[in-house]
Design a protein around this motif. Structure first.
Motif, PDB file in Angstrom:
ATOM      1  N   VAL A  65       9.097  10.665  -1.155  1.00 51.10           N
ATOM      2  CA  VAL A  65       9.436   9.531  -0.107  1.00 51.10           C
ATOM      3  C   VAL A  65       8.767   7.978  -0.781  1.00 51.10           C
ATOM      4  CG1 VAL A  65       9.607   8.589   2.018  1.00 51.10           C
ATOM      5  CG2 VAL A  65       9.945  11.198   1.711  1.00 51.10           C
ATOM      6  N   CYS A  66       9.476   7.164  -1.050  1.00 45.91           N
ATOM      7  CA  CYS A  66       8.864   5.922  -1.029  1.00 45.91           C
ATOM      8  C   CYS A  66       9.758   4.852  -0.592  1.00 45.91           C
ATOM      9  CB  CYS A  66       9.068   5.641  -2.813  1.00 45.91           C
ATOM     10  SG  CYS A  66      10.564   5.694  -3.330  1.00 45.91           S
ATOM     11  N   PRO A  67       9.497   3.554  -0.614  1.00 52.75           N
ATOM     12  CA  PRO A  67      10.153   2.260   0.288  1.00 52.75           C
ATOM     13  C   PRO A  67      11.147   1.777  -0.656  1.00 52.75           C
ATOM     14  CG  PRO A  67       7.910   1.651  -0.544  1.00 52.75           C
ATOM     15  CD  PRO A  67       8.084   3.139  -1.200  1.00 52.75           C
ATOM     16  N   LYS A 120       3.317   2.131 -10.662  1.00 49.51           N
ATOM     17  CA  LYS A 120       2.087   1.312 -10.785  1.00 49.51           C
ATOM     18  C   LYS A 120       2.344   0.094 -10.162  1.00 49.51           C
ATOM     19  CE  LYS A 120      -1.951  -0.217 -13.563  1.00 49.51           C
ATOM     20  NZ  LYS A 120      -2.368  -0.334 -14.941  1.00 49.51           N
ATOM     21  N   LEU A 121       1.702  -0.609  -9.040  1.00 51.83           N
ATOM     22  CA  LEU A 121       2.189  -1.619  -8.489  1.00 51.83           C
ATOM     23  C   LEU A 121       1.004  -2.559  -7.972  1.00 51.83           C
ATOM     24  CD1 LEU A 121       5.357  -0.751  -6.475  1.00 51.83           C
ATOM     25  CD2 LEU A 121       5.478  -1.969  -8.638  1.00 51.83           C
ATOM     26  N   THR A 122       0.943  -3.803  -8.148  1.00 47.22           N
ATOM     27  CA  THR A 122      -0.014  -4.602  -7.256  1.00 47.22           C
ATOM     28  C   THR A 122       0.531  -4.792  -5.919  1.00 47.22           C
ATOM     29  OG1 THR A 122       1.126  -6.632  -7.674  1.00 47.22           O
ATOM     30  CG2 THR A 122      -0.562  -6.241  -9.356  1.00 47.22           C
ATOM     31  N   ILE A 123      -0.111  -5.250  -4.920  1.00 45.03           N
ATOM     32  CA  ILE A 123       0.390  -5.560  -3.542  1.00 45.03           C
ATOM     33  C   ILE A 123       1.608  -6.505  -3.526  1.00 45.03           C
ATOM     34  CG2 ILE A 123      -0.206  -6.479  -1.196  1.00 45.03           C
ATOM     35  CD1 ILE A 123      -1.511  -3.658  -1.801  1.00 45.03           C
ATOM     36  N   GLU A 124       1.502  -7.523  -4.375  1.00 43.58           N
ATOM     37  CA  GLU A 124       2.609  -8.474  -4.477  1.00 43.58           C
ATOM     38  C   GLU A 124       3.810  -7.782  -4.962  1.00 43.58           C
ATOM     39  OE1 GLU A 124       0.764 -11.397  -6.894  1.00 43.58           O
ATOM     40  OE2 GLU A 124      -0.245 -12.405  -5.372  1.00 43.58           O
ATOM     41  N   ASP A 125       3.670  -6.788  -6.044  1.00 38.52           N
ATOM     42  CA  ASP A 125       4.959  -6.098  -6.611  1.00 38.52           C
ATOM     43  C   ASP A 125       5.454  -5.248  -5.273  1.00 38.52           C
ATOM     44  OD1 ASP A 125       4.439  -7.231  -9.197  1.00 38.52           O
ATOM     45  OD2 ASP A 125       3.221  -5.589  -9.773  1.00 38.52           O
ATOM     46  N   LEU A 126       4.570  -4.490  -4.640  1.00 36.41           N
ATOM     47  CA  LEU A 126       5.153  -3.946  -3.690  1.00 36.41           C
ATOM     48  C   LEU A 126       5.902  -4.571  -2.442  1.00 36.41           C
ATOM     49  CD1 LEU A 126       5.287  -1.070  -2.126  1.00 36.41           C
ATOM     50  CD2 LEU A 126       2.967  -1.593  -0.999  1.00 36.41           C
ATOM     51  N   SER A 150       9.758  -3.769  -2.089  1.00 38.59           N
ATOM     52  CA  SER A 150      10.125  -2.818  -0.942  1.00 38.59           C
ATOM     53  C   SER A 150      11.051  -3.527   0.065  1.00 38.59           C
ATOM     54  CB  SER A 150       8.727  -2.251  -0.231  1.00 38.59           C
ATOM     55  OG  SER A 150       8.067  -3.533   0.200  1.00 38.59           O
ATOM     56  N   ASP A 151      11.257  -4.904  -0.188  1.00 46.28           N
ATOM     57  CA  ASP A 151      11.893  -5.371   0.925  1.00 46.28           C
ATOM     58  C   ASP A 151      11.692  -5.117   2.331  1.00 46.28           C
ATOM     59  OD1 ASP A 151      13.852  -6.378  -1.263  1.00 46.28           O
ATOM     60  OD2 ASP A 151      14.624  -4.515  -1.058  1.00 46.28           O
ATOM     61  N   PHE A 152      10.235  -5.173   2.638  1.00 46.52           N
ATOM     62  CA  PHE A 152       9.553  -4.838   3.850  1.00 46.52           C
ATOM     63  C   PHE A 152       9.756  -5.815   4.920  1.00 46.52           C
ATOM     64  CE2 PHE A 152       6.581  -7.656   2.185  1.00 46.52           C
ATOM     65  CZ  PHE A 152       5.950  -8.256   3.259  1.00 46.52           C
ATOM     66  N   GLU A 153       9.732  -5.452   6.065  1.00 51.73           N
ATOM     67  CA  GLU A 153       9.711  -6.455   7.477  1.00 51.73           C
ATOM     68  C   GLU A 153       8.552  -7.102   7.559  1.00 51.73           C
ATOM     69  OE1 GLU A 153      11.723  -5.123  10.734  1.00 51.73           O
ATOM     70  OE2 GLU A 153      13.327  -4.450   9.767  1.00 51.73           O
ATOM     71  N   ARG A 154       7.646  -6.477   7.728  1.00 50.35           N
ATOM     72  CA  ARG A 154       6.276  -7.543   7.961  1.00 50.35           C
ATOM     73  C   ARG A 154       4.945  -6.182   7.815  1.00 50.35           C
ATOM     74  NH1 ARG A 154       7.925  -5.769  13.260  1.00 50.35           N
ATOM     75  NH2 ARG A 154       6.232  -4.752  14.568  1.00 50.35           N
ATOM     76  N   TRP A 155       3.915  -6.981   7.625  1.00 50.72           N
ATOM     77  CA  TRP A 155       2.681  -6.276   7.576  1.00 50.72           C
ATOM     78  C   TRP A 155       2.290  -5.595   8.879  1.00 50.72           C
ATOM     79  CZ3 TRP A 155      -0.024  -4.195   3.357  1.00 50.72           C
ATOM     80  CH2 TRP A 155       0.185  -4.910   2.278  1.00 50.72           C
ATOM     81  N   VAL A 156       1.706  -4.366   9.125  1.00 51.81           N
ATOM     82  CA  VAL A 156       1.197  -3.936  10.500  1.00 51.81           C
ATOM     83  C   VAL A 156      -0.123  -3.248  10.208  1.00 51.81           C
ATOM     84  CG1 VAL A 156       3.511  -3.263  11.368  1.00 51.81           C
ATOM     85  CG2 VAL A 156       2.325  -1.564   9.851  1.00 51.81           C
ATOM     86  N   ASN A 157      -0.892  -3.150  11.136  1.00 59.40           N
ATOM     87  CA  ASN A 157      -2.174  -2.362  11.425  1.00 59.40           C
ATOM     88  C   ASN A 157      -2.101  -1.154  12.303  1.00 59.40           C
ATOM     89  OD1 ASN A 157      -4.861  -1.799  11.275  1.00 59.40           O
ATOM     90  ND2 ASN A 157      -5.491  -3.516  12.032  1.00 59.40           N
TER      91      ASN A 157
END
Length: 154
Positions: free
Chosen positions: A99-101, A134-140, A144-151
């Motif tokens: 599973v991956c994004p 292998k990715l940097t955070i910016e590459d991810l 990933s077309d992510f919605e937002r960062w969460v904690n």
């Protein structure tokens, strides 16, 4: 099939040269870290959940992180409910262990957890139980077309 879709997705993002396939399993954090040759916290594990309406979403977290139920509930306003292995395949499009994004089914949202930011380079799966990218955070973020960062981890 899932791996090929991820390769195509990452090709479109200009990142296909970062994918590795292994002769051994990378289906768990420890196996992936061993296959890649990195620490477990550099593995980006993708956890599969469903919202109140039963819609799927993914949270990508550091390999050594665990979901904190209080933080999850504060973030999403409901209790964490993970997808079953069968639901993961049907609703996300990848089997557990790969599973991956990337190259996921329409309607499946992606969130990135703050725990990932502790590392410069991370390694999410690439759609199979013997691959990583292998990715940097910016590459991810880009891939990933992510919605937002969460904690939501401890």
């Amino acid at each position: 099939m899932s791996f090929e879709k991820v390769v195509e997705h990452l090709r479109e993002k200009g990142l296909e040269d970062r994918i590795s396939e292994f002769d051994v399993s990378s289906a768990t954090v420890s196996l992936a870290a061993e296959a890649v040759g990195c620490r477990s916290n550099q593995i980006a594990k993708t956890l599969s959940f469903k919202d109140r309406e039963g819609n799927p979403f993914l949270i990508v977290v550091s390999g050594d992180a665990k979901i904190n139920n209080r933080k999850f509930k504060d973030e999403f306003a409901y209790k964490a409910k993970m997808l079953s292995a069968e639901e993961v395949v049907n609703l996300v499009g990848h089997a557990v262990g790969g599973v991956c994004p990337f190259a996921i089914k329409d309607g499946c949202r992606v969130y990135l957890d703050e725990s990932l930011k502790a590392e410069e380079i991370i390694y999410p799966a690439a759609g199979s139980a013997n691959s990583a990218v292998k990715l940097t955070i910016e590459d991810l973020e880009k891939a990933s077309d992510f919605e937002r960062w969460v904690n939501v981890t401890q």
